[in-house]
Design a protein around this motif. Structure first.
Motif, PDB file in Angstrom:
ATOM      1  N   GLU A  66      36.730  37.583  38.541  1.00 54.33           N
ATOM      2  CA  GLU A  66      35.950  38.919  38.813  1.00 54.33           C
ATOM      3  C   GLU A  66      36.309  39.222  40.371  1.00 54.33           C
ATOM      4  O   GLU A  66      36.482  40.554  40.579  1.00 54.33           O
ATOM      5  N   PHE A  67      36.217  38.582  41.413  1.00 57.58           N
ATOM      6  CA  PHE A  67      36.606  38.861  42.603  1.00 57.58           C
ATOM      7  C   PHE A  67      37.971  39.337  42.823  1.00 57.58           C
ATOM      8  O   PHE A  67      38.347  40.213  43.763  1.00 57.58           O
ATOM      9  N   ASP A  70      38.240  42.792  41.335  1.00 57.26           N
ATOM     10  CA  ASP A  70      37.524  44.044  41.842  1.00 57.26           C
ATOM     11  C   ASP A  70      38.193  44.599  43.300  1.00 57.26           C
ATOM     12  O   ASP A  70      38.360  43.809  44.126  1.00 57.26           O
ATOM     13  N   GLU A  72      37.133  46.353  45.492  1.00 57.25           N
ATOM     14  CA  GLU A  72      36.513  46.513  46.578  1.00 57.25           C
ATOM     15  C   GLU A  72      36.122  45.024  47.198  1.00 57.25           C
ATOM     16  O   GLU A  72      35.460  44.921  48.246  1.00 57.25           O
ATOM     17  N   SER A  73      36.584  43.921  46.739  1.00 58.65           N
ATOM     18  CA  SER A  73      36.393  42.591  46.955  1.00 58.65           C
ATOM     19  C   SER A  73      37.435  42.272  48.072  1.00 58.65           C
ATOM     20  O   SER A  73      38.401  42.374  47.803  1.00 58.65           O
ATOM     21  N   HIS A  76      40.299  40.473  46.342  1.00 55.37           N
ATOM     22  CA  HIS A  76      41.180  41.146  45.405  1.00 55.37           C
ATOM     23  C   HIS A  76      42.623  40.696  45.529  1.00 55.37           C
ATOM     24  O   HIS A  76      43.071  40.532  46.869  1.00 55.37           O
ATOM     25  N   ASN A  81      46.020  45.177  39.933  1.00 56.43           N
ATOM     26  CA  ASN A  81      46.164  46.824  39.948  1.00 56.43           C
ATOM     27  C   ASN A  81      47.564  47.247  39.641  1.00 56.43           C
ATOM     28  O   ASN A  81      48.118  48.085  40.304  1.00 56.43           O
ATOM     29  N   MET A 106      35.035  45.045  32.788  1.00 53.71           N
ATOM     30  CA  MET A 106      34.899  45.540  34.390  1.00 53.71           C
ATOM     31  C   MET A 106      36.009  46.871  34.319  1.00 53.71           C
ATOM     32  O   MET A 106      36.137  47.434  35.272  1.00 53.71           O
TER      33      MET A 106
END
Length: 129
Positions: A66-67, A70, A72-73, A76, A81, A106
């Motif tokens: 999850e990190f 994301d 924003e993490s 990341h 992406n 997500m």
């Protein structure tokens, strides 16, 4: 007082497997090195080191996925992406189905689960590094 578990691990894995599209090893083999697909290894580092990984796969343990997804993490990974299809795998397909379901929640798309995981990959003599 003992806990009353109302849903088993088997139940939640089945639910995830029903929710996340699957791909067979035979369908996945030609996708190694593809410009349109990213393999994501959701096993922990010890498992990855012991067995090896599908060539070019992104290492993202189930506990950190999850990190890594994301943006924003601080953890990341930019590999998440891209406008590509993400092929998730683990040892046998259960953890990667759970991870795939969360990744889709997500907003990561498209995500598919490698049926049978690395065990099926090895049985089919899929390449490992």
């Amino acid at each position: 007082m003992p806990q009353t578990i109302t849903k088993s691990a088997k139940d939640i894995v089945k639910q995830a497997m029903d929710a996340v599209p699957e791909i067979s090893v035979e369908e996945a083999l030609p996708l190694v090195g593809s410009e349109t697909h990213v393999f994501v290894d959701l096993r922990d580092g010890t498992e990855q080191a012991k067995t090896g990984m599908i060539p070019g796969a992104v290492a993202s343990s189930r506990g950190m996925m999850e990190f890594h997804i994301d943006p924003e993490s601080p953890a990341h990974k930019p590999e998440f992406n891209q406008d590509k299809t993400y092929v998730f795998y683990c040892a046998s397909g259960g953890r990667s189905a759970l991870a795939g379901q969360v990744a889709m929640e997500m907003g990561l798309r498209p995500v598919i689960n490698l049926r049978g995981g690395i065990a099926a990959w090895k049985k089919a003599d899929g390449p490992l590094e």
